[in-house]
Every structure is written in structure tokens, then in C-alpha cells.
Design a protein around this motif. Structure first.
Motif, mmCIF file in Angstrom:
data_model
loop_
_atom_site.group_PDB
_atom_site.id
_atom_site.type_symbol
_atom_site.label_atom_id
_atom_site.label_comp_id
_atom_site.label_asym_id
_atom_site.label_seq_id
_atom_site.Cartn_x
_atom_site.Cartn_y
_atom_site.Cartn_z
ATOM 1 N N ILE A 1 0.868 -1.191 0.000
ATOM 2 C CA ILE A 1 0.000 0.000 0.000
ATOM 3 C C ILE A 1 0.901 1.236 0.000
ATOM 4 N N PRO A 2 1.021 1.920 -1.160
ATOM 5 C CA PRO A 2 1.872 3.108 -1.200
ATOM 6 C C PRO A 2 1.143 4.297 -0.559
ATOM 7 N N VAL A 3 1.824 4.953 0.372
ATOM 8 C CA VAL A 3 1.217 6.111 1.055
ATOM 9 C C VAL A 3 2.213 7.273 1.135
ATOM 10 N N ALA A 4 3.149 7.316 0.175
ATOM 11 C CA ALA A 4 4.224 8.315 0.267
ATOM 12 C C ALA A 4 3.939 9.589 -0.526
ATOM 13 N N GLY A 5 2.782 9.651 -1.183
ATOM 14 C CA GLY A 5 2.462 10.841 -2.000
ATOM 15 C C GLY A 5 2.248 12.072 -1.139
ATOM 16 N N LEU A 6 2.306 13.245 -1.781
ATOM 17 C CA LEU A 6 2.233 14.509 -1.027
ATOM 18 C C LEU A 6 0.802 14.961 -0.749
ATOM 19 N N GLY A 7 -0.172 14.396 -1.442
ATOM 20 C CA GLY A 7 -1.568 14.763 -1.196
ATOM 21 C C GLY A 7 -1.867 16.216 -1.505
ATOM 22 N N THR A 8 -1.315 16.722 -2.601
ATOM 23 C CA THR A 8 -1.453 18.161 -2.890
ATOM 24 C C THR A 8 -2.884 18.570 -3.234
ATOM 25 N N ARG A 9 -3.722 17.591 -3.626
ATOM 26 C CA ARG A 9 -5.127 17.950 -3.922
ATOM 27 C C ARG A 9 -5.901 18.245 -2.651
ATOM 28 N N PHE A 10 -5.303 17.928 -1.510
ATOM 29 C CA PHE A 10 -6.062 18.088 -0.269
ATOM 30 C C PHE A 10 -5.410 19.111 0.671
ATOM 31 N N PRO B 1 -0.618 13.106 6.993
ATOM 32 C CA PRO B 1 -0.870 12.288 5.800
ATOM 33 C C PRO B 1 -2.355 12.298 5.434
ATOM 34 N N LYS B 2 -2.637 12.401 4.131
ATOM 35 C CA LYS B 2 -4.053 12.383 3.722
ATOM 36 C C LYS B 2 -4.690 11.033 4.052
ATOM 37 N N GLU B 3 -3.851 9.984 4.115
ATOM 38 C CA GLU B 3 -4.389 8.643 4.404
ATOM 39 C C GLU B 3 -4.904 8.531 5.839
ATOM 40 N N MET B 4 -4.546 9.497 6.702
ATOM 41 C CA MET B 4 -5.036 9.477 8.089
ATOM 42 C C MET B 4 -6.310 10.300 8.266
ATOM 43 N N ARG C 1 10.665 2.884 2.948
ATOM 44 C CA ARG C 1 10.614 4.325 2.673
ATOM 45 C C ARG C 1 10.831 4.600 1.193
ATOM 46 N N GLN C 2 10.068 5.538 0.693
ATOM 47 C CA GLN C 2 10.324 6.089 -0.636
ATOM 48 C C GLN C 2 10.909 7.478 -0.381
ATOM 49 N N GLY C 3 12.209 7.643 -0.597
ATOM 50 C CA GLY C 3 12.897 8.888 -0.224
ATOM 51 C C GLY C 3 12.267 10.123 -0.843
ATOM 52 N N GLU C 4 11.874 10.012 -2.108
ATOM 53 C CA GLU C 4 11.232 11.121 -2.822
ATOM 54 C C GLU C 4 9.991 10.576 -3.499
ATOM 55 N N PRO C 5 8.900 11.351 -3.532
ATOM 56 C CA PRO C 5 7.695 10.844 -4.214
ATOM 57 C C PRO C 5 7.847 10.910 -5.733
ATOM 58 N N LEU C 6 8.533 9.924 -6.288
ATOM 59 C CA LEU C 6 8.850 9.943 -7.726
ATOM 60 C C LEU C 6 7.811 9.211 -8.572
ATOM 61 N N GLY C 7 6.640 8.952 -7.976
ATOM 62 C CA GLY C 7 5.573 8.313 -8.739
ATOM 63 C C GLY C 7 5.231 6.933 -8.227
ATOM 64 N N LEU C 8 4.046 6.470 -8.642
ATOM 65 C CA LEU C 8 3.528 5.194 -8.151
ATOM 66 C C LEU C 8 4.418 4.018 -8.562
#
Ligand code: UTP
Length: 290
Positions: free
Chosen positions: A9-18, A26-29, A103-110
Motif C-alpha cells: 500500500i503506497p502512502v508516500a504521495g504529497l496529497g497536494t489535492r487536499f 498524511p491524507k491517508e489518516m 521508505r520512498q525517499g522522494e515521491p517519484l511516482g507510483l
């Protein structure tokens, strides 16, 4: 065929739409009524038979790890106050399954996020669930995909029909429906314009993937928006004849989108025994005054 035991389950995105809600959390929380979105997703995985959940996290996502960990002080306080129901509810979250974090050091995509999980997944087929897509709990989505994977023997994407004006938000498949549980994918395109979309069947946040996906992820070049797109690796599987699609009948909410998040909260609250009747009466009163 071996059972599917692991879910990524990837949850490392920045959630910029929110934003601004996701500036420091985290938007997932974000909760659907009182349960974080990510807990709904993990529970769907466990319901489908998953034993180990691998969360791909990043900076600022510590609240997710804490949510699935023991909360000693809280448990001790609830226990001393005799609040057994609350205590059981809190402890049940920790006992849902086995959790691992990469960890995904940088959000470089799914695509890049999934590749980060490769050492933990190893060489077995696995489920992939996007951490902000929630399906109606009455009709879990992942179980349908696992059945389709066992029947087809190949990687499977979950699809739903979307309006033509929305195709540019999704990966879109060319997979003619054939009356069976799964359909062969001939082509998959990331975020096409309505004129170029091969159909209106969109990939919606649930996958069962064979380890062959890692071979294609390793060879990825940055795609649309400079990100490493999972869709580009799925397109290679489709070229090899190793990708299937299965329709997901359950209602879906993209909780990373503000309007969908609001709708999910209203609908989940209306279904609750403790809140539903009073909330319904409130909403009825509200609609007459607006
Ligand atoms: P989204 O594109 O919906 O998430 O990715 P995002 O990038 O956080 O959202 P916006 O567009 O900026 O609002 C789907 C899932 O994949 C994860 C996200 O956390 C989300 O759960 N993801 C995305 C990663 O883990 N790493 C990435 O590099 C990108």
C-alpha cells in the motif's frame, strides 16, 4: 496457484489535492467518520486473506506507523478507566496483520513507490492497493481481483467505467468485456485525452501483480509529469499478453479528492447504526433550508 499473502500500500504521495489539510499530516489518516482512510484499506486487504501489509511511506507519514502500532499509554489509561470496548477497538487495529514499512525517499511516482517494496515482496505475486481509494465495505474489491488472478494466472487490474470527460484522470484500458470474470488487456494508456482514450474503463486503485512487474519497473523511464508511472510497466505486461482486467462492482470513493471525501463521509455516517438516523434527520432539515 499460491495464495496472495502480501499487500503493498503506497502512502508516500504529497496529497497536494487536499491542501492545506495535508501540509503536516498524511491524507491517508483523514477519517471517514472516525476511522482513518488507511484503516479501511488495510481492513479490505485483510478481509481478502492478506497476512502481511507493506506500507511504502515517506517523510511526514509517521502517524500511519503509529496508528497500526501499540499505543501503550492510551491502552493503559483506557484499561484503568474500565473502558473495555474502546480498549478492544484500539488493540484490534494492531492485531489486524503483520506490518512492514519501506521508505520512498522522494515521491517519484507510483511505479517508483511499488519498486521500493520489491525487496520485501520478494518473488511472489502480491496485491497492490492505493492508500486513498476506498470501496464500499459491504462489497470488498480486492477479493474479486484475487479470484480473477487465480483464474487467469496473470496480473490483474481492477476497472470501473467512468464518464468520458473524466478519462484523463486515470489509466484507461482497451480490454473488451467478454462475459467472463476477467478480460484480456490489449492496451493501457495513462491519463489519455477523451479523443485518444481506448475506452471508458478506468483502473481504480486495486491490482494483483506477478513479480514480472518488477522487471518492467526497473527499466522505466520517467513518463507523464516526470514521474515513474506504474501504467508504463503495466503497458509492457499488456504487450506480453500478461495483463487482465476485472470489473469492480463496489462503489468507489477517491478520498484524495475533496468532493469524493465529503460524499464518503456522508454515506458512511448514514450507514452507521449509532449516528445514521440522527444524521439523516439533520441532513433532511438542512436541505430544506438551502
Ligand atoms: P495519488 O496521485 O493519488 O497521490 O497517488 P498524491 O500524489 O499523494 O496526490 P496528489 O495528486 O498530490 O493530491 C495514489 C497513491 O499512491 C501514493 C499516494 O500516497 C497515494 O496513496 N504515492 C503516489 C506514493 O506512495 N508515492 C508517489 O510517488 C506517488
Amino acid at each position: 496457484m499460491k495464495p496472495i499473502r502480501k499487500a503493498v500500500i503506497p502512502v508516500a504521495g504529497l496529497g497536494t489535492r487536499f491542501l492545506p489539510a495535508t501540509k503536516a499530516q498524511p491524507k491517508e489518516m483523514l477519517p471517514l467518520v472516525d476511522k482513518p482512510v488507511i484503516q479501511h484499506v488495510v481492513e479490505e486487504a485483510i478481509h481478502a486473506g492478506i497476512e502481511s501489509v507493506i506500507l511504502v511511506t515517506g517523510r511526514g507519514k509517521g502517524a500511519i506507523e503509529n496508528h497500526f502500532d501499540v499505543a501503550y499509554e492510551l491502552e493503559d489509561t483506557l484499561s484503568r478507566r474500565g473502558r473495555q470496548d474502546d480498549l478492544r477497538q484500539i488493540q484490534a487495529i494492531t492485531q489486524l496483520g503483520r506490518f512492514a514499512y519501506v521508505r520512498q525517499g522522494e515521491p517519484l511516482g507510483l511505479g517508483h513507490a511499488v519498486l521500493c517494496a520489491q525487496p520485501t515482496v520478494g518473488s511472489e505475486s502480491f496485491a497492490l492497493l492505493l492508500g486513498d481509494d476506498v470501496f464500499d465495505e459491504a462489497d470488498p474489491a480486492l477479493s474479486a481481483l484475487i479470484k480473477a488472478h487465480h483464474e487467469s494466472g496473470v496480473s490483474v487490474v481492477g476497472v470501473q467505467q467512468v464518464p468520458l470527460e473524466h478519462v484523463s484522470r486515470y489509466g484507461i484500458v482497451n480490454a473488451p468485456p467478454n462475459g467472463d470474470r476477467w478480460w484480456k488487456v490489449h492496451q493501457i494508456v495513462e491519463k489519455p485525452s477523451p479523443e485518444l482514450a481506448p475506452s471508458c474503463w478506468a483502473v481504480v486503485g486495486r491490482y494483483v501483480l506477478t513479480p514480472r512487474i518488477f522487471h518492467h519497473l526497473l527499466a522505466l523511464q520517467p513518463g507523464v509529469g516526470g514521474e515513474y508511472q506504474l501504467t508504463d510497466a503495466l503497458a509492457k505486461l499488456a504487450e506480453e499478453g500478461l495483463l487482465a482486467a476485472t470489473p469492480i462492482p463496489a462503489k468507489r470513493y477517491d478520498t484524495g479528492n475533496k468532493l469524493d471525501y465529503l460524499k464518503a463521509n456522508v454515506e458512511f455516517a448514514l450507514k452507521r447504526e449509532d449516528l445514521g438516523p440522527e444524521f439523516k434527520a439533520y441532513l433532511k432539515g438542512l436541505t430544506t433550508s438551502f
